[in-house]
Design an enzyme around this catalytic site. Structure first.
Site, mmCIF file in Angstrom:
data_model
loop_
_atom_site.group_PDB
_atom_site.id
_atom_site.type_symbol
_atom_site.label_atom_id
_atom_site.label_comp_id
_atom_site.label_asym_id
_atom_site.label_seq_id
_atom_site.Cartn_x
_atom_site.Cartn_y
_atom_site.Cartn_z
ATOM 1 N NE ARG A 61 -10.890 29.014 -110.018
ATOM 2 C CZ ARG A 61 -10.317 29.501 -111.109
ATOM 3 N NH1 ARG A 61 -10.618 29.014 -112.302
ATOM 4 N NH2 ARG A 61 -9.446 30.472 -111.032
ATOM 5 C CE1 TYR A 211 -9.208 25.464 -100.799
ATOM 6 C CE2 TYR A 211 -9.250 26.401 -102.994
ATOM 7 C CZ TYR A 211 -8.809 26.438 -101.688
ATOM 8 O OH TYR A 211 -7.985 27.445 -101.276
ATOM 9 C CE LYS A 220 -12.736 32.524 -109.947
ATOM 10 N NZ LYS A 220 -12.403 33.951 -110.083
ATOM 11 C CG HIS A 240 -11.938 36.499 -113.867
ATOM 12 N ND1 HIS A 240 -10.895 35.634 -114.063
ATOM 13 C CD2 HIS A 240 -12.109 36.578 -112.543
ATOM 14 C CE1 HIS A 240 -10.455 35.199 -112.889
ATOM 15 N NE2 HIS A 240 -11.175 35.774 -111.947
ATOM 16 C CB SER A 262 -6.813 33.507 -109.942
ATOM 17 O OG SER A 262 -8.177 33.414 -110.220
ATOM 18 C CB CYS A 264 -2.478 38.559 -111.894
ATOM 19 S SG CYS A 264 -1.872 37.116 -112.768
ATOM 20 C CG ASP A 287 -13.003 36.966 -108.729
ATOM 21 O OD1 ASP A 287 -11.997 37.033 -109.447
ATOM 22 O OD2 ASP A 287 -13.620 35.908 -108.539
ATOM 23 N NE ARG A 380 -7.940 31.278 -103.465
ATOM 24 C CZ ARG A 380 -8.220 31.921 -104.605
ATOM 25 N NH1 ARG A 380 -8.949 33.012 -104.601
ATOM 26 N NH2 ARG A 380 -7.740 31.473 -105.745
#
Ligand SMILES: *[C@@H]1O[C@H](CO)[C@@H](O)[C@H](O)[C@H]1NC(C)=O
Length: 473
Positions: A61, A211, A220, A240, A262, A264, A287, A380
């Protein structure tokens, strides 16, 4: 009829328009077309799994090019002091945005097919669900949206009833004929990337990147950014957060939502295999959580997504056996390494046998012990949630699952306890608002996850994951 994408056709001038129905045959055709164009390759070791390699300039991103357009700046971000750059998000004025749009979209889909994707965030028909229509010139996006959302005819029928929907326009920004060759057969336009959100009119326009979070606009862009605004207007929360169900040895089940930036550990926690005997964890989502108080005053949450778009490196049978079991079929991998027996490999998995040849995410031969990474740190897997062996029986519940606690966490280098519990609700809001996490590979390397940032102040973090628990009881 309802969703013709006519405005986008006039602006972007695609050669063909394809309204996506979401049938398995259609998906198979789209993947076959991607394979013909060299954008994906089949991974024969698994069932219906595919590997995409992107242009190395299009791997994450791009928060510096992600803007929110509102009449007043204050409606997007707090106004920073003079001479200070806001770190809480980027605002763009309507006139600058108009200009930016005119520099990008006209004719951007020339020579390409524009796909019109009707999609649903949440189970079709649920009261908490919201609908969207994304036009895109990327068949990779169509294949990925088919995993991450409920997509196609059932949603089109719902739209025909006149429900509201978020308008999403996406172009990779490489009209045909090409002016320069593609890298890895991956069309994108990194110099012109702009991911823009218009919360007032419920619109998302994304240009230049193919992407993940830049192009799968249900994720998102819609489920967090536009949904936060819809939620503000309607009195609910778009967060989130993962959602998990945890059952004690006594059989008491509670649902918990948890917010980490993200990379974590959201996906790993959401699918945890407890080491404590007798405990059971089940996954609702990894997520995003949409939450609303019900008529009894109980907070309820749904996972608006239909799949997992998880970070591959670090995912293994040791850290997340259930994710490993989820991604053996119907999965699209992006920027992971490839093994000579038609499988995937990334950092964190056991080393492959010595006679196995490896190809890195650039498509080059790669050797164990090499100084470069085999898989991109933000590589991913994109897999259907229903394939998770511990998916919660209530994961598609229309009223949502009852939430009993919220956990906040992040990567911290030093100086904070690993786990702490707030003293009360007010204290929890205060420390939640003062948390911050180190930068992750999910965004640009120096960036920090923007959604977390909104509730964060200024400690530089890394290392262990630290947790803050807030209990509602
Ligand atoms: C993970 O464990 C499963 C089940 O034991 C096994 O089939 C699979 O090959 C393992 N995957 C890896 C990458 O080691």
């Amino acid at each position: 009829r309802v969703v013709s994408g006519r405005g986008a056709v006039e602006e972007c001038k695609p050669t063909n328009v394809h309204v996506v129905t979401g049938t398995p045959e259609e998906t198979a055709n789209i993947l076959a077309g991607l394979e013909r164009d060299g954008m994906v390759k089949k991974l024969p070791k698994y069932e219906n799994c595919w590997l995409a390699r992107t242009d190395p300039k299009d791997v994450a991103r791009v928060e510096s090019k992600t803007v929110i357009v509102t009449k007043k700046k204050r409606d997007t971000i707090p106004i920073p002091a003079a001479g200070v750059k806001s770190q809480l998000g980027s605002w763009m004025s309507e006139s600058d945005w108009q200009k930016a749009r005119e520099e990008r979209f006209p004719g951007s889909m020339a020579g390409r097919t524009m796909y019109v994707i009707p999609f649903s965030m949440g189970p079709v028909g649920s009261a908490l669900t919201k609908y969207g229509v994304q036009v895109t010139d990327s068949p990779y996006v169509v294949a990925s949206m088919g995993i991450m959302t409920r997509m196609g005819t059932p949603v089109l029928n719902k739209l025909a009833e006149g429900v509201e929907f978020v308008r999403c326009q996406h172009s990779v920004g490489r009209p045909l004929p090409l002016k320069a060759p593609l890298v890895n057969s991956w069309p994108c336009n990194p110099e012109k990337v702009l991911i823009s959100h218009l919360p007032d009119t419920r619109q998302i326009l994304s240009f230049g990147s193919g992407y993940g979070g830049n192009s799968l606009l249900g994720k998102k862009c819609f489920a967090l950014r536009i949904a936060s605004r819809i939620a503000k207007d309607e009195g609910w929360l778009a967060e989130h957060m993962l959602i998990l169900g945890i059952t004690s040895p006594q059989g008491v089940k509670r649902y918990i939502a948890a917010a980490f930036p993200s990379a974590c550990g959201k996906t790993n926690l959401a699918m945890m295999k407890p080491a404590l005997p007798g405990w059971k964890v089940e996954c609702v989502g990894d997520d995003i959580a949409w939450m609303k108080f019900d008529s009894q005053g109980k907070l309820r949450a749904i996972n608006p997504e239909n799949g997992f778009f998880g970070v591959a490196p670090g995912t293994s049978n040791k850290t997340n056996p259930y994710a490993m079991a989820t991604i053996v079929k119907n999965t699209v991998f992006t920027n992971v390494g490839e093994t000579s027996d038609g499988g995937v490999w990334w950092e964190g998995l056991d080393p492959p046998p010595a006679d196995m040849a490896l190809t890195d995410w650039h498509g080059k031969t790669w050797k164990q012990g090499s100084s470069t990474l085999c898989a991109h740190p933000n590589s991913r897997f994109c897999a259907p949630a229903a394939q998770c062996p511990i998916i919660d029986p209530q994961w598609e519940s229309e009223e949502g699952v009852p939430i009993d606690a919220i956990i906040f966490g992040g990567r911290r280098p030093e100086g904070v306890p690993l786990v702490y519990e707030s003293l009360n609700w007010q204290h929890g809001v205060f420390i939640g608002a003062a948390m911050r996490s180190e930068a992750t590979a999910a965004a640009e390397h120096k960036g920090t996850d923007p959604h977390m940032f909104l509730r964060c102040s200024s400690v530089k973090l890394s290392g262990a994951v630290s947790l803050l628990l807030l209990f509602f009881t």
